[in-house]
Write a protein that holds these residues in place. Sequence first.
Motif, PDB file in Angstrom:
ATOM      1  N   ARG A  19     -16.379  -0.970  10.843  1.00  0.00           N
ATOM      2  CA  ARG A  19     -17.228  -0.352   9.825  1.00  0.00           C
ATOM      3  C   ARG A  19     -16.940   1.129   9.621  1.00  0.00           C
ATOM      4  NH1 ARG A  19     -21.827  -3.473   8.146  1.00  0.00           N
ATOM      5  NH2 ARG A  19     -21.692  -5.505   9.095  1.00  0.00           N
ATOM      6  N   ASP A  20     -16.022   1.668  10.365  1.00  0.00           N
ATOM      7  CA  ASP A  20     -15.624   3.061  10.188  1.00  0.00           C
ATOM      8  C   ASP A  20     -14.320   3.085   9.383  1.00  0.00           C
ATOM      9  OD1 ASP A  20     -15.871   6.040  11.192  1.00  0.00           O
ATOM     10  OD2 ASP A  20     -13.771   5.438  11.490  1.00  0.00           O
ATOM     11  N   ALA A  21     -14.312   3.789   8.258  1.00  0.00           N
ATOM     12  CA  ALA A  21     -13.159   3.784   7.348  1.00  0.00           C
ATOM     13  C   ALA A  21     -11.899   4.318   8.017  1.00  0.00           C
ATOM     14  CB  ALA A  21     -13.476   4.587   6.090  1.00  0.00           C
ATOM     15  N   GLN A  22     -12.022   5.342   8.836  1.00  0.00           N
ATOM     16  CA  GLN A  22     -10.839   5.899   9.509  1.00  0.00           C
ATOM     17  C   GLN A  22     -10.287   4.932  10.547  1.00  0.00           C
ATOM     18  OE1 GLN A  22     -12.259   9.773  10.814  1.00  0.00           O
ATOM     19  NE2 GLN A  22     -11.123  10.746   9.142  1.00  0.00           N
ATOM     20  N   ASP A  23     -11.164   4.294  11.297  1.00  0.00           N
ATOM     21  CA  ASP A  23     -10.717   3.294  12.272  1.00  0.00           C
ATOM     22  C   ASP A  23     -10.041   2.122  11.569  1.00  0.00           C
ATOM     23  OD1 ASP A  23     -11.753   4.846  14.316  1.00  0.00           O
ATOM     24  OD2 ASP A  23     -13.563   3.609  14.570  1.00  0.00           O
ATOM     25  N   LEU A  24     -10.624   1.707  10.448  1.00  0.00           N
ATOM     26  CA  LEU A  24     -10.032   0.606   9.689  1.00  0.00           C
ATOM     27  C   LEU A  24      -8.661   1.004   9.147  1.00  0.00           C
ATOM     28  CD1 LEU A  24     -10.153  -2.217   8.453  1.00  0.00           C
ATOM     29  CD2 LEU A  24     -11.386  -1.229   6.508  1.00  0.00           C
ATOM     30  N   GLU A  43      -5.373  -0.999   9.928  1.00  0.00           N
ATOM     31  CA  GLU A  43      -4.654  -1.558   8.787  1.00  0.00           C
ATOM     32  C   GLU A  43      -3.198  -1.111   8.796  1.00  0.00           C
ATOM     33  OE1 GLU A  43      -4.861  -0.495   4.218  1.00  0.00           O
ATOM     34  OE2 GLU A  43      -6.616  -1.688   4.787  1.00  0.00           O
ATOM     35  N   PHE A  44      -2.957   0.173   9.050  1.00  0.00           N
ATOM     36  CA  PHE A  44      -1.588   0.683   9.110  1.00  0.00           C
ATOM     37  C   PHE A  44      -0.807  -0.018  10.210  1.00  0.00           C
ATOM     38  CE2 PHE A  44       1.638   3.470  10.875  1.00  0.00           C
ATOM     39  CZ  PHE A  44       2.403   3.721   9.753  1.00  0.00           C
ATOM     40  N   GLU A  45      -1.414  -0.138  11.376  1.00  0.00           N
ATOM     41  CA  GLU A  45      -0.756  -0.764  12.518  1.00  0.00           C
ATOM     42  C   GLU A  45      -0.362  -2.211  12.204  1.00  0.00           C
ATOM     43  OE1 GLU A  45      -2.675  -2.392  16.516  1.00  0.00           O
ATOM     44  OE2 GLU A  45      -2.740  -0.201  16.404  1.00  0.00           O
ATOM     45  N   ILE A  46      -1.309  -2.967  11.700  1.00  0.00           N
ATOM     46  CA  ILE A  46      -1.075  -4.389  11.423  1.00  0.00           C
ATOM     47  C   ILE A  46      -0.061  -4.567  10.298  1.00  0.00           C
ATOM     48  CG2 ILE A  46      -2.154  -6.480  10.458  1.00  0.00           C
ATOM     49  CD1 ILE A  46      -4.662  -5.711  12.113  1.00  0.00           C
ATOM     50  N   GLU A  71       5.159  -5.923   7.990  1.00  0.00           N
ATOM     51  CA  GLU A  71       6.194  -5.526   7.044  1.00  0.00           C
ATOM     52  C   GLU A  71       7.571  -5.593   7.701  1.00  0.00           C
ATOM     53  OE1 GLU A  71       7.378  -1.682   4.254  1.00  0.00           O
ATOM     54  OE2 GLU A  71       5.375  -1.830   5.088  1.00  0.00           O
ATOM     55  N   LEU A  72       7.683  -5.056   8.897  1.00  0.00           N
ATOM     56  CA  LEU A  72       8.951  -5.087   9.626  1.00  0.00           C
ATOM     57  C   LEU A  72       9.382  -6.527   9.894  1.00  0.00           C
ATOM     58  CD1 LEU A  72      11.191  -3.461  10.964  1.00  0.00           C
ATOM     59  CD2 LEU A  72       9.797  -3.393  13.034  1.00  0.00           C
ATOM     60  N   PHE A  73       8.444  -7.358  10.296  1.00  0.00           N
ATOM     61  CA  PHE A  73       8.757  -8.764  10.529  1.00  0.00           C
ATOM     62  C   PHE A  73       9.305  -9.419   9.270  1.00  0.00           C
ATOM     63  CE2 PHE A  73       7.546 -13.233  10.248  1.00  0.00           C
ATOM     64  CZ  PHE A  73       8.135 -13.746  11.387  1.00  0.00           C
ATOM     65  N   PHE A 122       5.041 -11.882  -4.875  1.00  0.00           N
ATOM     66  CA  PHE A 122       4.226 -10.673  -4.770  1.00  0.00           C
ATOM     67  C   PHE A 122       2.886 -10.983  -4.085  1.00  0.00           C
ATOM     68  CE2 PHE A 122       2.106  -7.010  -7.234  1.00  0.00           C
ATOM     69  CZ  PHE A 122       2.598  -6.050  -6.356  1.00  0.00           C
ATOM     70  N   ALA A 123       2.214 -12.035  -4.526  1.00  0.00           N
ATOM     71  CA  ALA A 123       0.938 -12.432  -3.921  1.00  0.00           C
ATOM     72  C   ALA A 123       1.148 -12.921  -2.493  1.00  0.00           C
ATOM     73  CB  ALA A 123       0.263 -13.511  -4.761  1.00  0.00           C
ATOM     74  N   LYS A 124       2.252 -13.604  -2.237  1.00  0.00           N
ATOM     75  CA  LYS A 124       2.536 -14.080  -0.883  1.00  0.00           C
ATOM     76  C   LYS A 124       2.750 -12.905   0.066  1.00  0.00           C
ATOM     77  CE  LYS A 124       4.494 -18.384  -2.556  1.00  0.00           C
ATOM     78  NZ  LYS A 124       5.723 -19.115  -2.854  1.00  0.00           N
ATOM     79  N   ILE A 125       3.411 -11.875  -0.410  1.00  0.00           N
ATOM     80  CA  ILE A 125       3.633 -10.681   0.408  1.00  0.00           C
ATOM     81  C   ILE A 125       2.307  -9.989   0.697  1.00  0.00           C
ATOM     82  CG2 ILE A 125       4.569  -8.323   0.319  1.00  0.00           C
ATOM     83  CD1 ILE A 125       7.109  -9.594  -0.952  1.00  0.00           C
ATOM     84  N   ASN A 126       1.464  -9.816  -0.314  1.00  0.00           N
ATOM     85  CA  ASN A 126       0.164  -9.182  -0.103  1.00  0.00           C
ATOM     86  C   ASN A 126      -0.660 -10.004   0.887  1.00  0.00           C
ATOM     87  OD1 ASN A 126      -2.919  -8.855  -0.991  1.00  0.00           O
ATOM     88  ND2 ASN A 126      -1.818  -6.953  -1.437  1.00  0.00           N
ATOM     89  N   ALA A 127      -0.627 -11.318   0.757  1.00  0.00           N
ATOM     90  CA  ALA A 127      -1.368 -12.188   1.672  1.00  0.00           C
ATOM     91  C   ALA A 127      -0.841 -12.045   3.091  1.00  0.00           C
ATOM     92  CB  ALA A 127      -1.282 -13.642   1.213  1.00  0.00           C
ATOM     93  N   PHE A 128       0.470 -12.024   3.252  1.00  0.00           N
ATOM     94  CA  PHE A 128       1.055 -11.909   4.581  1.00  0.00           C
ATOM     95  C   PHE A 128       0.674 -10.583   5.237  1.00  0.00           C
ATOM     96  CE2 PHE A 128       4.390 -10.797   7.602  1.00  0.00           C
ATOM     97  CZ  PHE A 128       4.358 -11.919   8.414  1.00  0.00           C
ATOM     98  N   LEU A 129       0.742  -9.503   4.479  1.00  0.00           N
ATOM     99  CA  LEU A 129       0.445  -8.189   5.034  1.00  0.00           C
ATOM    100  C   LEU A 129      -1.026  -8.037   5.414  1.00  0.00           C
ATOM    101  CD1 LEU A 129       2.463  -5.773   2.702  1.00  0.00           C
ATOM    102  CD2 LEU A 129       3.015  -6.456   5.051  1.00  0.00           C
ATOM    103  N   PHE A 130      -1.919  -8.511   4.560  1.00  0.00           N
ATOM    104  CA  PHE A 130      -3.334  -8.177   4.695  1.00  0.00           C
ATOM    105  C   PHE A 130      -4.247  -9.314   5.157  1.00  0.00           C
ATOM    106  CE2 PHE A 130      -1.502  -4.989   1.928  1.00  0.00           C
ATOM    107  CZ  PHE A 130      -2.012  -3.828   2.486  1.00  0.00           C
TER     108      PHE A 130
END
Length: 157
Positions: free
Chosen positions: A22-27, A31-34, A39-41, A55-63
């Motif tokens: 629930r903290d935007a900075q922690d999220l 998010e960057f870490e994950i 992305e590298l994978f 494009f949608a598959k990439i967004n789904a995989f990342l997030f």
Amino acid sequence: MSDWIQETLYANGTLINKLGIRDAQDLAKKEFEITAQRELFLLNQGIKIKDISAFAKINAFLFSPLYDWAGKYRQGNFYKGNTTILDYNRFNYAEEDINHVMSLQQKQHHLTAEDYAQLMDLLNYMHPFREGNGRSTRLFLQCYAVNHGQHIIYPFN
């Protein structure tokens, strides 16, 4: 603010996420870490980008580890400052246009910086996801370039 955007936020304005952060900075850190790891994978997989559906598959995989809406097109309009973003009711036209450009490019022996810039412009204007459009665009274009025996290096400035 539009209802569909409000539905994706906790009361404090942080994006609702699967981790319950629930903290935007922690999220943002998580998010960057994950997404960086994923992305590298994906870059190491040598995936074939044939059309806009990737494009949608990439967004789904990342997030997808973070958000229920990952890889799904936004269900409403929003604005980023003075930037014009495509009306969500017109995504099918954007898909047709992007697929047409890609089909023409695939006939070329060598893609130029202008070819990649054209695709980047179309993807940026479409801006179909709630979050992660920039990262998804960058990865989409990097994979697309690899398919053409090329590499895109983004500066860190």
